[in-house]
Design an enzyme around this catalytic site. Structure first.
Site, PDB file in Angstrom:
ATOM      1  N   CYS A   7      57.251 -54.522  56.941  1.00 28.94           N
ATOM      2  CA  CYS A   7      56.517 -53.308  56.575  1.00 28.94           C
ATOM      3  C   CYS A   7      55.261 -53.140  57.413  1.00 28.94           C
ATOM      4  CB  CYS A   7      56.139 -53.355  55.092  1.00 28.94           C
ATOM      5  SG  CYS A   7      57.548 -53.356  53.978  1.00 28.94           S
ATOM      6  N   GLU A  19      54.159 -52.086  46.943  1.00 26.95           N
ATOM      7  CA  GLU A  19      53.958 -52.256  48.390  1.00 26.95           C
ATOM      8  C   GLU A  19      55.198 -51.699  49.052  1.00 26.95           C
ATOM      9  OE1 GLU A  19      54.996 -53.414  51.390  1.00 26.95           O
ATOM     10  OE2 GLU A  19      53.833 -55.161  51.963  1.00 26.95           O
TER      11      GLU A  19
END
Length: 453
Positions: free
Chosen positions: A261, A227
């Site tokens: 993020c 990720e």
């Protein structure tokens, strides 16, 4: 040695001993030995352990929130909810692992054929600093409920948080070494990845670091889930609920000082409502309080590290130099610590730095689009593909755009967020594999096919 630094003051909090190569192997071996017992435990037995861990998290919520505020600058009012979310994740997998991992009957030429899901072994999780509790449990909870044991290599910025997570497991009465903390300096992470006792790797962090982790894991023929970074677009069309969209845009961009993020990093607004929406954003952003993360009234804490703040200011400066207008912030503060002001840049075009790069901080970038089609084109004009959002009153158009957006998850008239019930992950340079939901727990299992005549 690992050093915890308070990003609000710039002062050292505490130094922690780091493991050498022998210490790394010893910790991994302990987790690998624990796997032989843990894998044989029933789902009900593992459930009892994870429920106890969730209770231990809640019992230590005040301490954990304070540690996050001190080590990486998360406002205390955000830290408590993060601990609650981590506990929820542990409870969710405790309650749903049996459903997620149930044998799957498949038709074939056999009398009976099915797929069962078995643990891989000892896993390595390499974690970032920006959500020390949530990102740890996003990795730990599904992996442990599937019967794996976990080695946790947390970020060097948050060694106190890593120690506290280990303590949470001990206080919960969890079996020894089903989760072990691996306090190591970054250059030695490769030793852990390549250790033959590590079955697979989970990594959350930057695209650059992820590429290195992916290459190491692949060279050892080990599965990895990545990720990585994001430059998430939030599209606002002319028929959207502008008040609600402005609220969510500001929350998504500014929570955790913009160090997320899946933050809304590129706000793309249709021309006819562009000026109106810019005004709504400005009115919200200018009211936010920057300050000490231990103060309950603080909305925006500091940037986690000196170098990150320097890079953020470079991105802002280059974008302004290229023609963007700065309506708010944009100046490097004086004094100690790594705080950076809430900054609003408008008239940002696709060629500018803040549009092309991931901006990890309280920086709102607003771009004008001529139409829905133009907005979609701008949204997909990025090397990343993590999350995206669309705001419009046209349900059919919203779904059509969602299907065409290059992203791992899309929110329609809502905020992009992570949820234990739903899979999360990215495409392109935002990584591969999925965490959370039924998909996440199946990343680190052996999907074994059984054929019976």
């Amino acid at each position: 040695m690992l050093t915890a630094t308070n990003p609000y003051t710039g002062q050292t909090i505490k130094n922690y001993d780091a493991l050498d190569e022998a210490g790394i192997k010893q910790r991994i071996s302990a987790a690998n030995i624990a796997f032989e017992h843990w894998r044989l435990q029933s789902l009900e037995q593992r459930k009892t352990v994870l429920k106890a861990v969730a209770a231990s998290l809640r019992a230590n919520k005040v301490l954990l929130a304070k540690l996050m505020a001190e080590e990486m600058g998360k406002p205390i009012k955000e830290g408590g909810p993060e601990v609650e979310k981590a506990a929820w994740c542990a409870e969710h997998y405790a309650d749903h692992a049996e459903q997620y991992l149930a044998n799957e009957e498949l038709a074939s030429d056999a009398s009976s054929s099915f797929v069962c899901y078995q643990p891989l072994g000892t896993l390595l999780g390499v974690l970032p600093w920006n959500a020390p509790l949530w990102l740890a449990f996003r990795y730990l909870a599904p992996a442990l409920m599937a019967g794996n044991t976990c080695v946790m290599k947390h970020d060097p910025n948050v060694p106190g948080c890593a120690e506290a997570i280990e303590k949470v497991f001990k206080e919960a009465g969890a079996p020894d070494n089903i989760m072990v903390n691996l306090p190591v300096e970054t250059p030695l992470v490769e030793k852990a990845i390549r250790d033959p006792q590590i079955a697979a790797v989970s990594f959350t962090g930057s695209a650059g670091a992820g590429a290195k982790v992916a290459s190491m894991a692949a060279s050892e023929i080990k599965h990895a889930v990545l990720e990585l970074g994001g430059s998430d677009p939030l599209i606002v069309l002319a028929d959207a609920d502008l008040e609600a969209a402005a609220d969510v845009a500001c929350l998504s961009r500014i929570i955790n000082a913009g160090q997320s993020c899946i933050a809304a990093k590129r706000i793309i607004v249709e021309t006819s409502v562009y000026d109106d929406f810019v005004g709504r954003l400005y009115n919200r952003l200018e009211k936010l309080k920057l300050g000490d993360p231990l103060d309950e009234g603080t909305d925006v804490g500091p940037i986690a590290r000196f170098d990150l703040r320097e890079n953020l200011h470079r991105q802002v400066t280059e974008t302004i130099d290229d023609g963007a207008k700065c309506l708010l912030g944009g100046e490097m503060p004086e004094g100690n610590g790594f705080s950076y002001p809430v900054t609003m840049l408008i008239d940002v075009t696709a060629e500018m730095c803040a549009f092309r790069e991931e901006t990890f901080g309280p920086i709102m970038c607003v771009t004008e689009a001529d139409s829905a089609e133009h907005a979609l084109s701008l949204a997909n004009d990025t090397e990343f593909g993590l999350g995206a959002a669309v705001w419009t009153g046209n349900a059919a158009l919203a779904k059509d755009m969602a299907m065409k957006l290059d992203a791992g998850q899309v929110a329609i008239n809502g905020i992009v967020k992570t949820d234990p019930r739903l899979p999360s992950g990215g495409i392109k340079r935002s990584g591969y594999g999925r965490e959370l939901g039924p998909h996440g727990i199946k990343e680190f299992v052996n999907a074994k096919q059984i054929w019976i005549k």
